[in-house]
Design a protein around this motif. Structure first.
Motif, PDB file in Angstrom:
ATOM      1  N   THR A  38      -7.917   0.969  15.435  1.00  0.00           N
ATOM      2  CA  THR A  38      -7.337   2.034  14.523  1.00  0.00           C
ATOM      3  C   THR A  38      -7.702   3.202  15.005  1.00  0.00           C
TER       4      THR A  38
ATOM      5  N   GLN B 136      -3.921  -4.886  -1.135  1.00  0.00           N
ATOM      6  CA  GLN B 136      -2.576  -3.364  -1.890  1.00  0.00           C
ATOM      7  C   GLN B 136      -2.487  -3.025  -0.260  1.00  0.00           C
ATOM      8  N   GLN B 137      -1.194  -2.776  -0.679  1.00  0.00           N
ATOM      9  CA  GLN B 137      -0.404  -1.083   0.029  1.00  0.00           C
ATOM     10  C   GLN B 137      -1.177   0.234   0.695  1.00  0.00           C
ATOM     11  N   ASP B 138      -1.265   1.014   1.661  1.00  0.00           N
ATOM     12  CA  ASP B 138      -1.594   1.719   1.398  1.00  0.00           C
ATOM     13  C   ASP B 138      -3.044   1.884   1.172  1.00  0.00           C
ATOM     14  N   LYS B 139      -4.228   0.632   1.392  1.00  0.00           N
ATOM     15  CA  LYS B 139      -4.899   0.883   1.523  1.00  0.00           C
ATOM     16  C   LYS B 139      -6.315   1.098   3.017  1.00  0.00           C
ATOM     17  N   HIS B 140      -4.932   0.371   4.074  1.00  0.00           N
ATOM     18  CA  HIS B 140      -6.169   0.134   5.478  1.00  0.00           C
ATOM     19  C   HIS B 140      -5.264   1.443   6.330  1.00  0.00           C
ATOM     20  N   PRO B 141      -6.769   1.657   6.954  1.00  0.00           N
ATOM     21  CA  PRO B 141      -6.231   2.438   8.543  1.00  0.00           C
ATOM     22  C   PRO B 141      -5.029   1.357   9.408  1.00  0.00           C
ATOM     23  N   ASP B 142      -4.266   2.379   9.645  1.00  0.00           N
ATOM     24  CA  ASP B 142      -3.352   1.937  10.731  1.00  0.00           C
ATOM     25  C   ASP B 142      -3.911   1.070  12.145  1.00  0.00           C
TER      26      ASP B 142
END
Length: 87
Positions: free
Chosen positions: A28, A2-8
């Motif tokens: 991160t 899923q997109q936008d669930k994990h930190p950069d």
């Protein structure tokens, strides 16, 4: 995934101030400070108090614990005859 669930997750330089050592890795962690690395790129830098370069366990300068002294103090305080042993 899923997109936008994990930190950069990006390249970061960690700098050990005690040892004067820095290394580039991916993390991160973020920082406002930046440093120019050997490859000419600029990366965020995170200062750490201790790393494998300065940690006593990894440098071989670890303290040894005086267990024999502790046992002798215990027996002086509580008496040698009061210890129970199993036969």
């Amino acid at each position: 995934m899923q997109q936008d669930k994990h930190p950069d997750y990006h390249p970061v330089v960690f700098r050990d101030r005690a040892a004067g050592y820095a290394f580039l890795t991916r993390s991160t962690a973020t920082s406002e400070q930046t440093v120019e690395w050997d490859d000419g790129e600029t990366y965020p830098v995170v200062d750490v108090e201790i790393s494998a370069e300065s940690h006593p366990f990894y440098t071989g300068k670890a303290r040894t614990v005086d267990t024999e002294g502790r046992i002798a103090r215990f027996e002086r305080k509580y008496g040698e005859g009061q210890r129970q042993t199993s036969d």
